[in-house]
Write a protein that holds these residues in place. Structure first.
Motif, PDB file in Angstrom:
ATOM      1  N   GLY A   1      35.167  35.407  35.139  1.00  0.00           N
ATOM      2  CA  GLY A   1      36.407  36.022  34.667  1.00  0.00           C
ATOM      3  C   GLY A   1      37.180  36.737  35.753  1.00  0.00           C
ATOM      4  O   GLY A   1      38.392  36.911  35.638  1.00  0.00           O
ATOM      5  N   HIS A   2      36.490  37.148  36.814  1.00  0.00           N
ATOM      6  CA  HIS A   2      37.163  37.976  37.815  1.00  0.00           C
ATOM      7  C   HIS A   2      37.448  37.212  39.111  1.00  0.00           C
ATOM      8  O   HIS A   2      37.724  37.809  40.142  1.00  0.00           O
ATOM      9  CB  HIS A   2      36.368  39.268  38.023  1.00  0.00           C
ATOM     10  CG  HIS A   2      36.118  39.937  36.708  1.00  0.00           C
ATOM     11  ND1 HIS A   2      37.154  40.422  35.923  1.00  0.00           N
ATOM     12  CD2 HIS A   2      34.984  40.100  35.986  1.00  0.00           C
ATOM     13  CE1 HIS A   2      36.642  40.888  34.787  1.00  0.00           C
ATOM     14  NE2 HIS A   2      35.350  40.698  34.793  1.00  0.00           N
TER      15      HIS A   2
ATOM     16  N   CYS B   1      44.044  42.704  34.720  1.00  0.00           N
ATOM     17  CA  CYS B   1      42.710  42.623  34.109  1.00  0.00           C
ATOM     18  C   CYS B   1      42.122  44.028  34.012  1.00  0.00           C
ATOM     19  O   CYS B   1      42.471  44.905  34.808  1.00  0.00           O
ATOM     20  CB  CYS B   1      41.801  41.737  34.966  1.00  0.00           C
ATOM     21  SG  CYS B   1      40.146  41.515  34.275  1.00  0.00           S
TER      22      CYS B   1
ATOM     23  N   CYS C   1      39.413  44.919  35.063  1.00  0.00           N
ATOM     24  CA  CYS C   1      38.670  45.210  36.292  1.00  0.00           C
ATOM     25  C   CYS C   1      39.580  45.747  37.387  1.00  0.00           C
ATOM     26  O   CYS C   1      39.105  46.146  38.450  1.00  0.00           O
ATOM     27  CB  CYS C   1      37.938  43.969  36.787  1.00  0.00           C
ATOM     28  SG  CYS C   1      39.020  42.715  37.505  1.00  0.00           S
TER      29      CYS C   1
ATOM     30  N   ASP D   1      43.350  37.363  37.806  1.00  0.00           N
ATOM     31  CA  ASP D   1      42.069  36.650  37.757  1.00  0.00           C
ATOM     32  C   ASP D   1      42.012  35.849  36.449  1.00  0.00           C
ATOM     33  O   ASP D   1      42.940  35.903  35.624  1.00  0.00           O
ATOM     34  CB  ASP D   1      40.872  37.598  37.953  1.00  0.00           C
ATOM     35  CG  ASP D   1      40.742  38.667  36.887  1.00  0.00           C
ATOM     36  OD1 ASP D   1      41.371  38.538  35.821  1.00  0.00           O
ATOM     37  OD2 ASP D   1      40.007  39.642  37.136  1.00  0.00           O
TER      38      ASP D   1
END
Ligand code: ZN
Length: 338
Positions: free
Chosen positions: A170-171, A189, A191, A196
């Protein structure tokens, strides 16, 4: 008889399964027991052990038959099953910080235990449905849920990584600016990254970025009057029924995934790409449309790689427990236990 167990510890439920040396599942569907992770390791582990007895009885075996147990939980955790010292959504009780859940369960059961995070366990299950446990194939699974999870299986082995972050797909940054019909979008995101895979392809991405963006293109849409979180949850159903804006949102997610798959095809030249998760718990027709859109979103491939298969992952609810059991079977075979 010798079997391995698969134990999936989720936010609210523990899910069990058993697998024998012939790769036969001894439980069909879900065998659930309430999870008590919020109450800390002591109560939670006792609950897991108690549930295993009940599950074994249901499978017509004894816990004594279990030679090795596979455990999976949500991360972040090290590749050996030590939970993050910073805690996480599912392990908020302070006693979980830095807790070795694999070792803790192994001591309670008096048996060896192997550990995977839930994304990697799901990916291993998807891989198994295509290739079984013995064949040294390579696959990449992307699981689209609230976030984007998944995993990388190389030659039949889960890539856990140095610190347990292998398969955190996901990143990975993608060239989202190349998606023509979402020009000008700035996908953030959780994060902290911009652009991403999860920022473009997840339920969170729908609520935070894609829905607000496309609502400006479809003024007066029925979702405009709802709270964003509630509206985001309705997009899948509307897309399935052919709503043009919701289709655009799913097309954007598919094209983002296509860009990611292109990166991964060039990195691994895998045998298969696999897509799973709540986003595509839909009719087969919609799943086929989505896979076609993923392909449409992939930059053109080399002739030799253009036929890369894209599969849909079956049985979402049991994926974690089954993946954990498959990992346990591999270790049991390596150790001559089964
Ligand atoms: Zn991210």
């Amino acid at each position: 008889m010798a079997v391995v167990a698969g134990i999936d510890l989720g936010g609210t439920a523990i899910n069990y399964t058993f697998l024998d040396g012939e790769e036969r599942w001894l439980i069909d569907g879900l065998c659930e027991h309430p999870a008590r992770s919020k109450e800390g390791p002591d109560i939670c582990l006792r609950q897991i052990v108690g549930g295993l007895d009940i599950a074994a009885a249901r499978a017509g075996i004894s816990v004594k038959d279990v030679v090795l147990a596979g455990l999976d939980t949500p991360g972040p955790a090290s590749n050996a099953g030590v939970l993050s010292v910073r805690g996480s959504t599912n392990f908020v009780h302070p006693d979980w910080a830095g807790f070795d859940i694999r070792d803790g369960l192994s001591r309670r059961l008096g048996k060896p235990v192997t550990y995977l995070n839930d994304g990697n366990a799901g990916a291993l299950w998807g891989h198994f449905t295509l290739f079984g446990a013995g064949r040294p194939a390579t696959s990449i699974s992307a699981i689209i849920g609230t976030g984007l999870g998944g995993g990388v299986i190389v030659d039949g082995n889960v890539v856990k990584g140095r610190k347990g972050f292998g398969g955190e797909l996901g990143h990975v940054l993608i060239p989202y600016q190349s998606i023509e019909f979402t020009r000008g979008i700035v996908p953030h995101c959780n994060c902290g990254r911009i652009g991403d895979l999860e920022s473009m392809c997840s339920l969170t991405a729908i609520g935070r970025t894609l829905l607000p963006y496309f609502l400006t293109k479809y003024p007066g849409h029925e979702l405009a009057s709802l709270d964003t979180v509630q509206a985001a949850k309705r997009v899948r159903g509307l897309a399935e029924r052919g709503d043009p804006m919701s289709r655009d949102i799913f097309r954007a997610q598919a094209h983002a995934l296509g860009l990611f798959f292109d990166e991964i095809v060039n990195a691994f030249d895998p045998d298969a790409l696999i897509v799973g998760g709540g986003a595509i718990e839909t009719s087969a027709d919609f799943q086929h449309w989505f896979v076609d859109e993923i392909r449409a979103g992939m930059p053109s491939q080399r002739q030799e790689q253009a036929d890369i298969p894209i599969h849909i992952m079956p049985n979402g609810d049991t994926a974690g427990a089954r993946g954990a059991a498959i990992e346990a079977l591999k270790l049991a075979r390596d150790g001559g236990l089964i």
